[in-house]
Design a protein around this motif. Structure first.
Motif, PDB file in Angstrom:
ATOM      1  N   TYR A  98       7.546  -1.378 -12.804  1.00 13.09           N
ATOM      2  CA  TYR A  98       8.951  -1.223 -13.181  1.00 13.09           C
ATOM      3  C   TYR A  98       9.815  -2.423 -12.810  1.00 13.09           C
ATOM      4  O   TYR A  98      10.997  -2.449 -13.130  1.00 13.09           O
ATOM      5  CB  TYR A  98       9.527   0.055 -12.571  1.00 13.09           C
ATOM      6  N   GLY A  99       9.249  -3.406 -12.104  1.00  9.62           N
ATOM      7  CA  GLY A  99       9.932  -4.665 -11.866  1.00  9.62           C
ATOM      8  C   GLY A  99      10.998  -4.673 -10.777  1.00  9.62           C
ATOM      9  O   GLY A  99      11.854  -5.543 -10.771  1.00  9.62           O
ATOM     10  N   LEU A 100      10.945  -3.744  -9.839  1.00  6.51           N
ATOM     11  CA  LEU A 100      11.926  -3.714  -8.756  1.00  6.51           C
ATOM     12  C   LEU A 100      11.478  -4.704  -7.673  1.00  6.51           C
ATOM     13  O   LEU A 100      10.454  -4.537  -7.033  1.00  6.51           O
ATOM     14  CB  LEU A 100      12.023  -2.296  -8.182  1.00  6.51           C
ATOM     15  N   GLU A 101      12.283  -5.751  -7.482  1.00  7.89           N
ATOM     16  CA  GLU A 101      11.872  -6.855  -6.616  1.00  7.89           C
ATOM     17  C   GLU A 101      11.738  -6.453  -5.146  1.00  7.89           C
ATOM     18  O   GLU A 101      10.839  -6.924  -4.452  1.00  7.89           O
ATOM     19  CB  GLU A 101      12.857  -8.014  -6.755  1.00  7.89           C
ATOM     20  N   ILE A 102      12.586  -5.582  -4.655  1.00  9.18           N
ATOM     21  CA  ILE A 102      12.484  -5.155  -3.254  1.00  9.18           C
ATOM     22  C   ILE A 102      11.178  -4.398  -3.011  1.00  9.18           C
ATOM     23  O   ILE A 102      10.552  -4.543  -1.963  1.00  9.18           O
ATOM     24  CB  ILE A 102      13.716  -4.315  -2.816  1.00  9.18           C
ATOM     25  N   ALA A 103      10.731  -3.636  -3.998  1.00 17.22           N
ATOM     26  CA  ALA A 103       9.451  -2.925  -3.863  1.00 17.22           C
ATOM     27  C   ALA A 103       8.286  -3.913  -3.871  1.00 17.22           C
ATOM     28  O   ALA A 103       7.310  -3.722  -3.138  1.00 17.22           O
ATOM     29  CB  ALA A 103       9.296  -1.897  -4.978  1.00 17.22           C
ATOM     30  N   GLN A 104       8.385  -4.964  -4.672  1.00 13.89           N
ATOM     31  CA  GLN A 104       7.359  -6.005  -4.662  1.00 13.89           C
ATOM     32  C   GLN A 104       7.276  -6.647  -3.283  1.00 13.89           C
ATOM     33  O   GLN A 104       6.189  -6.841  -2.739  1.00 13.89           O
ATOM     34  CB  GLN A 104       7.667  -7.077  -5.708  1.00 13.89           C
ATOM     35  N   ALA A 105       8.445  -6.980  -2.730  1.00 16.57           N
ATOM     36  CA  ALA A 105       8.489  -7.622  -1.417  1.00 16.57           C
ATOM     37  C   ALA A 105       7.915  -6.709  -0.332  1.00 16.57           C
ATOM     38  O   ALA A 105       7.120  -7.152   0.509  1.00 16.57           O
ATOM     39  CB  ALA A 105       9.920  -8.016  -1.087  1.00 16.57           C
ATOM     40  N   LEU A 106       8.289  -5.447  -0.353  1.00 21.34           N
ATOM     41  CA  LEU A 106       7.781  -4.510   0.648  1.00 21.34           C
ATOM     42  C   LEU A 106       6.274  -4.290   0.501  1.00 21.34           C
ATOM     43  O   LEU A 106       5.560  -4.149   1.493  1.00 21.34           O
ATOM     44  CB  LEU A 106       8.536  -3.188   0.568  1.00 21.34           C
ATOM     45  N   PHE A 107       5.784  -4.269  -0.734  1.00 24.50           N
ATOM     46  CA  PHE A 107       4.348  -4.133  -0.948  1.00 24.50           C
ATOM     47  C   PHE A 107       3.609  -5.354  -0.410  1.00 24.50           C
ATOM     48  O   PHE A 107       2.558  -5.229   0.226  1.00 24.50           O
ATOM     49  CB  PHE A 107       4.022  -3.950  -2.437  1.00 24.50           C
ATOM     50  N   LEU A 108       4.156  -6.547  -0.669  1.00 25.94           N
ATOM     51  CA  LEU A 108       3.512  -7.766  -0.193  1.00 25.94           C
ATOM     52  C   LEU A 108       3.571  -7.904   1.327  1.00 25.94           C
ATOM     53  O   LEU A 108       2.799  -8.665   1.914  1.00 25.94           O
ATOM     54  CB  LEU A 108       4.135  -8.988  -0.873  1.00 25.94           C
ATOM     55  N   LEU A 109       4.467  -7.182   1.974  1.00 26.77           N
ATOM     56  CA  LEU A 109       4.468  -7.102   3.439  1.00 26.77           C
ATOM     57  C   LEU A 109       3.537  -5.991   3.927  1.00 26.77           C
ATOM     58  O   LEU A 109       2.794  -6.167   4.892  1.00 26.77           O
ATOM     59  CB  LEU A 109       5.879  -6.837   3.961  1.00 26.77           C
ATOM     60  N   GLY A 110       3.587  -4.843   3.271  1.00 28.47           N
ATOM     61  CA  GLY A 110       2.898  -3.651   3.750  1.00 28.47           C
ATOM     62  C   GLY A 110       1.405  -3.624   3.497  1.00 28.47           C
ATOM     63  O   GLY A 110       0.633  -3.170   4.360  1.00 28.47           O
ATOM     64  N   PHE A 111       0.968  -4.080   2.327  1.00 33.88           N
ATOM     65  CA  PHE A 111      -0.461  -3.989   2.008  1.00 33.88           C
ATOM     66  C   PHE A 111      -1.326  -4.805   2.968  1.00 33.88           C
ATOM     67  O   PHE A 111      -2.312  -4.268   3.515  1.00 33.88           O
ATOM     68  CB  PHE A 111      -0.723  -4.401   0.555  1.00 33.88           C
ATOM     69  N   PRO A 112      -0.989  -6.080   3.226  1.00 36.05           N
ATOM     70  CA  PRO A 112      -1.815  -6.816   4.186  1.00 36.05           C
ATOM     71  C   PRO A 112      -1.750  -6.226   5.602  1.00 36.05           C
ATOM     72  O   PRO A 112      -2.749  -6.248   6.330  1.00 36.05           O
ATOM     73  CB  PRO A 112      -1.238  -8.236   4.177  1.00 36.05           C
ATOM     74  N   MET A 113      -0.597  -5.678   5.970  1.00 39.52           N
ATOM     75  CA  MET A 113      -0.508  -5.070   7.298  1.00 39.52           C
ATOM     76  C   MET A 113      -1.352  -3.795   7.380  1.00 39.52           C
ATOM     77  O   MET A 113      -1.856  -3.450   8.453  1.00 39.52           O
ATOM     78  CB  MET A 113       0.948  -4.773   7.669  1.00 39.52           C
ATOM     79  N   SER A 114      -1.526  -3.106   6.257  1.00 43.48           N
ATOM     80  CA  SER A 114      -2.417  -1.948   6.269  1.00 43.48           C
ATOM     81  C   SER A 114      -3.865  -2.403   6.470  1.00 43.48           C
ATOM     82  O   SER A 114      -4.645  -1.711   7.141  1.00 43.48           O
ATOM     83  CB  SER A 114      -2.271  -1.132   4.987  1.00 43.48           C
ATOM     84  N   LEU A 115      -4.221  -3.569   5.919  1.00 48.12           N
ATOM     85  CA  LEU A 115      -5.555  -4.120   6.167  1.00 48.12           C
ATOM     86  C   LEU A 115      -5.729  -4.475   7.645  1.00 48.12           C
ATOM     87  O   LEU A 115      -6.787  -4.235   8.231  1.00 48.12           O
ATOM     88  CB  LEU A 115      -5.792  -5.365   5.295  1.00 48.12           C
ATOM     89  N   VAL A 116      -4.676  -5.026   8.250  1.00 47.48           N
ATOM     90  CA  VAL A 116      -4.721  -5.339   9.680  1.00 47.48           C
ATOM     91  C   VAL A 116      -4.873  -4.054  10.491  1.00 47.48           C
ATOM     92  O   VAL A 116      -5.616  -4.016  11.479  1.00 47.48           O
ATOM     93  CB  VAL A 116      -3.460  -6.131  10.107  1.00 47.48           C
ATOM     94  N   GLY A 117      -4.199  -2.997  10.080  1.00 45.64           N
ATOM     95  CA  GLY A 117      -4.336  -1.712  10.768  1.00 45.64           C
ATOM     96  C   GLY A 117      -5.754  -1.175  10.697  1.00 45.64           C
ATOM     97  O   GLY A 117      -6.302  -0.693  11.704  1.00 45.64           O
ATOM     98  N   LEU A 118      -6.368  -1.264   9.530  1.00 42.56           N
ATOM     99  CA  LEU A 118      -7.758  -0.806   9.387  1.00 42.56           C
ATOM    100  C   LEU A 118      -8.710  -1.683  10.194  1.00 42.56           C
ATOM    101  O   LEU A 118      -9.655  -1.186  10.812  1.00 42.56           O
ATOM    102  CB  LEU A 118      -8.158  -0.796   7.911  1.00 42.56           C
ATOM    103  N   LEU A 119      -8.441  -2.986  10.204  1.00 39.96           N
ATOM    104  CA  LEU A 119      -9.249  -3.906  11.003  1.00 39.96           C
ATOM    105  C   LEU A 119      -9.115  -3.591  12.493  1.00 39.96           C
ATOM    106  O   LEU A 119     -10.095  -3.619  13.239  1.00 39.96           O
ATOM    107  CB  LEU A 119      -8.829  -5.353  10.718  1.00 39.96           C
ATOM    108  N   SER A 120      -7.916  -3.260  12.934  1.00 38.19           N
ATOM    109  CA  SER A 120      -7.684  -2.911  14.336  1.00 38.19           C
ATOM    110  C   SER A 120      -8.443  -1.643  14.704  1.00 38.19           C
ATOM    111  O   SER A 120      -9.030  -1.552  15.793  1.00 38.19           O
ATOM    112  CB  SER A 120      -6.191  -2.710  14.601  1.00 38.19           C
ATOM    113  N   LEU A 121      -8.430  -0.684  13.816  1.00 40.44           N
ATOM    114  CA  LEU A 121      -9.171   0.556  14.062  1.00 40.44           C
ATOM    115  C   LEU A 121     -10.671   0.290  14.161  1.00 40.44           C
ATOM    116  O   LEU A 121     -11.352   0.813  15.054  1.00 40.44           O
ATOM    117  CB  LEU A 121      -8.875   1.557  12.949  1.00 40.44           C
ATOM    118  N   SER A 122     -11.181  -0.557  13.286  1.00 45.35           N
ATOM    119  CA  SER A 122     -12.599  -0.908  13.316  1.00 45.35           C
ATOM    120  C   SER A 122     -12.956  -1.652  14.606  1.00 45.35           C
ATOM    121  O   SER A 122     -13.982  -1.357  15.243  1.00 45.35           O
ATOM    122  CB  SER A 122     -12.939  -1.771  12.100  1.00 45.35           C
ATOM    123  N   THR A 123     -12.110  -2.588  14.998  1.00 45.77           N
ATOM    124  CA  THR A 123     -12.364  -3.333  16.229  1.00 45.77           C
ATOM    125  C   THR A 123     -12.301  -2.415  17.442  1.00 45.77           C
ATOM    126  O   THR A 123     -13.111  -2.537  18.370  1.00 45.77           O
ATOM    127  CB  THR A 123     -11.350  -4.484  16.374  1.00 45.77           C
TER     128      THR A 123
END
Length: 175
Positions: A98-123
């Motif tokens: 839908y082209g909402l720029e704030i949602a794009q920005a939040l996704f680009l912050l949140g998705f990699p941090m979710s990977l870091v969270g999963l990595l932390s759990l694995s470690t």
């Protein structure tokens, strides 16, 4: 011209052209690479240099944070995963479909941090299962930090590319 128009002209409210977004991105990744499983990385370095009480403090703090992280994942991990997937999917759809720029920005912050969270759990699971102490624990934490930094570099690169694309396309198309 009213006050709100003046403020919005003075401060660009679009995410990728806003200086505060880029400052938040830098602080996010700086903080994520400094705090390894809730332990400041300087404690790892101090334990490596000094040993003794510094090493014991590191092992105690890692044990506390590892047990806490694993307890939270056991008790409410499925709900947190479902909520995280819902939020990331909503941000992905509203941002890139839908082209909402704030949602794009939040996704680009949140998705990699979710990977870091999963990595932390694995470690954390590896540390508990291996009962890691001493040099093995410091190596495990250093490797975790390296992986977080690699995710951060890729994330910052992709975010910068997307942000430049957005700023150029809005500048060329005129809004």
């Amino acid at each position: 011209m009213d006050l709100y128009s003046s403020i919005f002209e003075l401060i660009d409210m679009r995410s990728f052209s806003n200086l505060w977004f880029w400052i938040a991105l830098a602080v996010l990744w700086s903080t994520a690479s400094h705090w390894v499983l809730g332990v400041p990385f300087d404690m790892v370095l101090r334990a490596r240099r000094n040993g003794g009480q510094a090493e014991q403090d590191l092992e105690d703090l890692v044990r506390i944070n590892t047990n806490r992280l694993l307890f939270i994942s056991t008790v409410s991990g499925l709900w947190m995963l479902a909520l995280g997937c819902f939020i990331l999917t909503a941000l992905l759809l509203t941002g890139f479909v839908y082209g909402l720029e704030i949602a794009q920005a939040l996704f680009l912050l949140g998705f990699p941090m979710s990977l870091v969270g999963l990595l932390s759990l694995s470690t954390a699971r590896l540390i508990r299962d291996e009962d890691a102490t001493g040099e093995h624990l410091r190596r495990r934490l250093s490797r975790h930090r390296l992986y977080v930094q690699m995710i951060g570099v890729v994330s910052i690169f992709v975010t910068a590319l997307w942000g430049m694309y957005q700023n150029l396309s809005i500048g060329v198309l005129g809004g």
